[in-house]
Design a protein around this motif. Structure first.
Motif, PDB file in Angstrom:
ATOM      1  N   VAL A   1      -8.258   9.741   0.245  1.00 56.09           N
ATOM      2  CA  VAL A   1      -8.489   8.305   0.456  1.00 56.09           C
ATOM      3  C   VAL A   1      -7.193   7.532   0.224  1.00 56.09           C
ATOM      4  O   VAL A   1      -6.870   6.591   0.969  1.00 56.09           O
ATOM      5  CB  VAL A   1      -9.595   7.789  -0.484  1.00 56.09           C
ATOM      6  N   ALA A   2      -6.427   7.912  -0.805  1.00 54.00           N
ATOM      7  CA  ALA A   2      -5.164   7.226  -1.095  1.00 54.00           C
ATOM      8  C   ALA A   2      -4.160   7.406   0.038  1.00 54.00           C
ATOM      9  O   ALA A   2      -3.366   6.495   0.321  1.00 54.00           O
ATOM     10  CB  ALA A   2      -4.582   7.743  -2.404  1.00 54.00           C
ATOM     11  N   ALA A   3      -4.168   8.570   0.680  1.00 50.10           N
ATOM     12  CA  ALA A   3      -3.273   8.796   1.815  1.00 50.10           C
ATOM     13  C   ALA A   3      -3.611   7.830   2.949  1.00 50.10           C
ATOM     14  O   ALA A   3      -2.711   7.271   3.589  1.00 50.10           O
ATOM     15  CB  ALA A   3      -3.376  10.242   2.283  1.00 50.10           C
TER      16      ALA A   3
ATOM     17  N   LEU B   1      -9.337  15.572  -5.461  1.00 51.02           N
ATOM     18  CA  LEU B   1      -8.865  15.907  -4.119  1.00 51.02           C
ATOM     19  C   LEU B   1      -9.258  14.826  -3.121  1.00 51.02           C
ATOM     20  O   LEU B   1      -8.449  14.407  -2.283  1.00 51.02           O
ATOM     21  CB  LEU B   1      -9.436  17.261  -3.698  1.00 51.02           C
ATOM     22  N   TYR B   2     -10.496  14.360  -3.236  1.00 47.49           N
ATOM     23  CA  TYR B   2     -10.983  13.323  -2.313  1.00 47.49           C
ATOM     24  C   TYR B   2     -10.227  12.011  -2.531  1.00 47.49           C
ATOM     25  O   TYR B   2      -9.891  11.309  -1.564  1.00 47.49           O
ATOM     26  CB  TYR B   2     -12.489  13.120  -2.522  1.00 47.49           C
TER      27      TYR B   2
ATOM     28  N   SER C   1       0.816  -1.219   0.000  1.00 45.93           N
ATOM     29  CA  SER C   1       0.000   0.000   0.000  1.00 45.93           C
ATOM     30  C   SER C   1       0.849   1.267   0.000  1.00 45.93           C
ATOM     31  O   SER C   1       0.488   2.264  -0.637  1.00 45.93           O
ATOM     32  CB  SER C   1      -0.952   0.007   1.196  1.00 45.93           C
ATOM     33  N   PHE C   2       1.969   1.257   0.700  1.00 46.90           N
ATOM     34  CA  PHE C   2       2.785   2.475   0.753  1.00 46.90           C
ATOM     35  C   PHE C   2       3.406   2.753  -0.605  1.00 46.90           C
ATOM     36  O   PHE C   2       3.508   3.897  -1.048  1.00 46.90           O
ATOM     37  CB  PHE C   2       3.881   2.344   1.810  1.00 46.90           C
ATOM     38  N   ILE C   3       3.815   1.678  -1.322  1.00 43.59           N
ATOM     39  CA  ILE C   3       4.468   1.847  -2.619  1.00 43.59           C
ATOM     40  C   ILE C   3       3.468   2.308  -3.674  1.00 43.59           C
ATOM     41  O   ILE C   3       3.749   3.220  -4.461  1.00 43.59           O
ATOM     42  CB  ILE C   3       5.121   0.523  -3.060  1.00 43.59           C
ATOM     43  N   LEU C   4       2.278   1.673  -3.721  1.00 40.73           N
ATOM     44  CA  LEU C   4       1.310   1.970  -4.770  1.00 40.73           C
ATOM     45  C   LEU C   4       0.373   3.121  -4.420  1.00 40.73           C
ATOM     46  O   LEU C   4      -0.295   3.659  -5.296  1.00 40.73           O
ATOM     47  CB  LEU C   4       0.487   0.717  -5.088  1.00 40.73           C
ATOM     48  N   GLY C   5       0.309   3.486  -3.139  1.00 35.15           N
ATOM     49  CA  GLY C   5      -0.584   4.569  -2.748  1.00 35.15           C
ATOM     50  C   GLY C   5      -0.070   5.938  -3.150  1.00 35.15           C
ATOM     51  O   GLY C   5      -0.851   6.821  -3.529  1.00 35.15           O
TER      52      GLY C   5
ATOM     53  N   VAL D   1      -2.026   9.313  -4.909  1.00 32.07           N
ATOM     54  CA  VAL D   1      -2.102  10.652  -4.311  1.00 32.07           C
ATOM     55  C   VAL D   1      -1.699  11.701  -5.336  1.00 32.07           C
ATOM     56  O   VAL D   1      -2.380  12.719  -5.512  1.00 32.07           O
ATOM     57  CB  VAL D   1      -1.189  10.746  -3.070  1.00 32.07           C
ATOM     58  N   LEU D   2      -0.606  11.457  -6.048  1.00 32.49           N
ATOM     59  CA  LEU D   2      -0.113  12.398  -7.049  1.00 32.49           C
ATOM     60  C   LEU D   2      -1.106  12.572  -8.190  1.00 32.49           C
ATOM     61  O   LEU D   2      -1.376  13.700  -8.631  1.00 32.49           O
ATOM     62  CB  LEU D   2       1.227  11.902  -7.593  1.00 32.49           C
ATOM     63  N   LEU D   3      -1.678  11.470  -8.671  1.00 32.07           N
ATOM     64  CA  LEU D   3      -2.643  11.544  -9.770  1.00 32.07           C
ATOM     65  C   LEU D   3      -3.910  12.283  -9.348  1.00 32.07           C
ATOM     66  O   LEU D   3      -4.460  13.085 -10.108  1.00 32.07           O
ATOM     67  CB  LEU D   3      -2.989  10.136 -10.257  1.00 32.07           C
TER      68      LEU D   3
END
Length: 209
Positions: A143-145, A138-139, A65-69, A73-75
């Protein structure tokens, strides 16, 4: 010749997103694929499909999750800023995904897209209007964070929430986007409650010492 030039872009403007993913998988079967190739091949569907590609594996593969999340967030922030074309740092575009991992992920993503494309259709347009998409972006980043937090079973709801919101953006389906937003909220709620309960349990243990 760079890897990005080995894949032919879509020529049919009516090609479904699942078909694009299938075509990419067939062209690169048994070969490594770069993030840049995925971007170039999926073209206008890049934001939504990339978020699905990065988010869905978190629902079934633990520990990533940390690698793909972070890319999600950036997108999401790029959507919120109003960008129409996906931008990723060159170092990220050059990231190579092994054949086994890519084919497993692409297969799951394709099956999810085939299932959802039979049900999705343009509706609830205000949700996926330009302003609505910015709010969704933004949302999605929020959620990705939360998706990146290392919590047992905490990745499933945020991953599916992001996937459904991404489908809403791709298919201009506001109902799918709202469903994804609700699933994402439940995922955040679960993570917050789990963290709070864990903190209380830790305090109780410390108090017994």
């Amino acid at each position: 010749m760079t890897l990005e030039k080995t894949i032919e872009p879509a020529t049919d403007p009516l090609e479904r997103t699942s078909d694009s993913v299938r075509r990419l998988t067939e062209q690169k079967r048994g070969q490594p694929v770069t993030v840049g190739e995925i971007l170039d091949t999926l073209q206008d569907s890049g934001f939504g499909v990339l978020m699905i590609l990065f988010a869905l594996p978190n629902a079934v593969i633990p520990g990533i999750s940390f690698i793909l999340g972070a890319p999600v967030v950036l997108l999401g922030l790029q959507i919120a800023s109003g960008r129409k074309k996906v931008w990723l740092p060159e170092v990220m575009r050059r990231q190579v995904i092994s054949p086994a991992v890519f084919e497993a992920v692409a297969d799951r993503v394709e099956r999810f897209l085939v299932w959802i494309e039979k049900r999705a259709r343009p509706r609830w347009g205000v949700v996926v209007s330009d302003g609505g998409e910015r709010l969704l972006g933004l949302y999605i980043s929020i959620v990705a964070a939360f998706l990146m937090l290392p919590m047992p079973f905490g990745n499933i709801l945020p991953a599916f929430g992001i996937a459904f919101m991404s489908v809403g953006i791709i298919e201009k389906d506001g109902k799918a986007a709202i469903l994804g937003a609700a699933i994402g909220f439940l995922g955040i709620l679960y993570l917050v409650l789990a963290f709070a309960l864990g903190l209380q349990a830790l305090k109780a243990v410390i108090g017994m010492l």
